[in-house]
Design a protein around this motif. Sequence first.
Motif, PDB file in Angstrom:
ATOM      1  N   GLN A   1       0.811  -1.216   0.000  1.00 48.41           N
ATOM      2  CA  GLN A   1       0.000   0.000   0.000  1.00 48.41           C
ATOM      3  C   GLN A   1       0.844   1.266   0.000  1.00 48.41           C
ATOM      4  N   ALA A   2       2.149   1.102   0.141  1.00 46.67           N
ATOM      5  CA  ALA A   2       3.050   2.260   0.140  1.00 46.67           C
ATOM      6  C   ALA A   2       3.152   2.838  -1.269  1.00 46.67           C
ATOM      7  N   ALA A   3       3.649   4.050  -1.343  1.00 45.85           N
ATOM      8  CA  ALA A   3       3.885   4.685  -2.642  1.00 45.85           C
ATOM      9  C   ALA A   3       4.870   3.841  -3.446  1.00 45.85           C
ATOM     10  N   ASP A   4       4.769   3.924  -4.763  1.00 47.95           N
ATOM     11  CA  ASP A   4       5.622   3.114  -5.636  1.00 47.95           C
ATOM     12  C   ASP A   4       7.110   3.285  -5.323  1.00 47.95           C
ATOM     13  N   PHE A   5       7.532   4.518  -5.050  1.00 49.31           N
ATOM     14  CA  PHE A   5       8.945   4.766  -4.776  1.00 49.31           C
ATOM     15  C   PHE A   5       9.393   4.083  -3.481  1.00 49.31           C
ATOM     16  N   ALA A   6       8.490   3.953  -2.517  1.00 50.53           N
ATOM     17  CA  ALA A   6       8.849   3.448  -1.197  1.00 50.53           C
ATOM     18  C   ALA A   6       8.907   1.926  -1.134  1.00 50.53           C
ATOM     19  N   GLN A   7       8.174   1.236  -1.990  1.00 50.91           N
ATOM     20  CA  GLN A   7       8.084  -0.216  -1.895  1.00 50.91           C
ATOM     21  C   GLN A   7       9.435  -0.919  -2.001  1.00 50.91           C
ATOM     22  N   PRO A   8      10.280  -0.611  -3.000  1.00 52.32           N
ATOM     23  CA  PRO A   8      11.575  -1.311  -3.041  1.00 52.32           C
ATOM     24  C   PRO A   8      12.472  -0.952  -1.855  1.00 52.32           C
ATOM     25  N   ILE A   9      12.364   0.264  -1.359  1.00 50.43           N
ATOM     26  CA  ILE A   9      13.155   0.681  -0.198  1.00 50.43           C
ATOM     27  C   ILE A   9      12.735  -0.134   1.027  1.00 50.43           C
ATOM     28  N   LEU A  10      11.436  -0.235   1.251  1.00 55.17           N
ATOM     29  CA  LEU A  10      10.929  -0.962   2.412  1.00 55.17           C
ATOM     30  C   LEU A  10      11.234  -2.453   2.313  1.00 55.17           C
TER      31      LEU A  10
END
Length: 73
Positions: free
Chosen positions: A14-23
């Motif tokens: 559910q995170a923003a697209d930019f945040a998903q790979p970081i998380l």
Amino acid sequence: MEKYDSRIDIYIGQAADFAQPILKRIRALAHEACPEIIEAMKCGVSFILTIKEPSAVWLLSKTTALLAFGKAH
């Protein structure tokens, strides 16, 4: 308690697209560095819990991903 919590997969999804790979990377690194950690959801927020301190929490919004570490006194 399971080490991996499927609710965290949903939380990351559910995170923003930019945040998903970081998380996903933070999650993998956390489990690699500290195999005894346990994931949990508390009050709708994702936590990475450790048997020893500190513990970590990540908070997400549409534009921000925040990782914070804490230690009890």
